[in-house]
Design an enzyme around this catalytic site. Structure first.
Site, PDB file in Angstrom:
ATOM      1  N   HIS A 208      13.724  27.492  32.044  1.00 29.11           N
ATOM      2  CA  HIS A 208      14.070  28.322  33.199  1.00 29.11           C
ATOM      3  C   HIS A 208      15.532  28.746  33.120  1.00 29.11           C
ATOM      4  CE1 HIS A 208      10.641  27.196  36.158  1.00 29.11           C
ATOM      5  NE2 HIS A 208      10.230  27.084  34.906  1.00 29.11           N
TER       6      HIS A 208
ATOM      7  N   CYS B 158      14.114  23.461  39.377  1.00 28.60           N
ATOM      8  CA  CYS B 158      15.457  24.035  39.366  1.00 28.60           C
ATOM      9  C   CYS B 158      16.238  23.649  40.619  1.00 28.60           C
ATOM     10  CB  CYS B 158      15.378  25.544  39.197  1.00 28.60           C
ATOM     11  SG  CYS B 158      14.711  25.992  37.566  1.00 28.60           S
TER      12      CYS B 158
ATOM     13  N   GLU C  51      17.853  28.831  35.402  1.00 24.28           N
ATOM     14  CA  GLU C  51      18.788  27.924  36.065  1.00 24.28           C
ATOM     15  C   GLU C  51      19.088  26.699  35.205  1.00 24.28           C
ATOM     16  OE1 GLU C  51      15.998  29.357  39.490  1.00 24.28           O
ATOM     17  OE2 GLU C  51      15.878  29.124  37.319  1.00 24.28           O
TER      18      GLU C  51
END
Length: 153
Positions: free
Chosen positions: A53, A86, A55
């Site tokens: 991801h 996240c 993040e």
């Protein structure tokens, strides 16, 4: 709001990198004292990992730059509301502020499904600024999923 938009534009540039490699177009930047110290974009399929991801990538890079896992004093700018993983990373990194482009009613954990970032009981809470450049962030995601559905037909 101008400063928020300045950094959100940079997060959108990251999202477009994800889009270019057929990943869900989510981008993230982390700012500290007026400078971007980390950038990330979705690469789940590319790296074959659920941890890919935007993040998570940005938090890892920021920790190296700061020389600490604590990202106190930093602000995260992300084009889509963080998921549970996240949001947990944001809390663990002690990021004091998150600026969100658009909300995620199906999986968002900064107020849509649940608000992990401001939940009582945790030892850290994060300030949330929502809907910065919402239409631009939302339109990029809608375009991606519209094209994906067309490819599947």
């Amino acid at each position: 709001m101008e400063a928020y938009e300045k950094y959100m534009k940079e997060a959108l540039k990251q999202a477009k990198k994800a889009y270019a490699i057929d990943e869900v177009p989510i981008g993230c930047v982390i700012e500290y004292e007026g400078k971007i110290i980390a950038r990330g974009y979705n690469k789940r399929n590319y790296i074959k990992s659920a941890l890919g991801h935007a993040e998570i990538a940005a938090v890892k890079k920021a920790g190296k730059v700061m020389g600490d896992w604590r990202l106190e004093g930093c602000t995260m700018y992300v084009t889509l509301e963080p998921c549970p993983m996240c949001a947990g990373a944001i809390l663990q990194a002690r990021i004091p502020k998150v600026v969100i482009g658009c909300m995620n009613p199906k999986a968002g954990c900064a107020g849509s499904v649940i608000n992990l970032l401001q939940m009582d009981g945790f030892n850290h809470k994060t300030e949330i600024i929502r809907d910065v450049m919402q239409s631009e962030c939302s339109e990029l995601l809608q375009k991606f999923f519209r094209e994906l559905r067309q490819k599947k037909r």
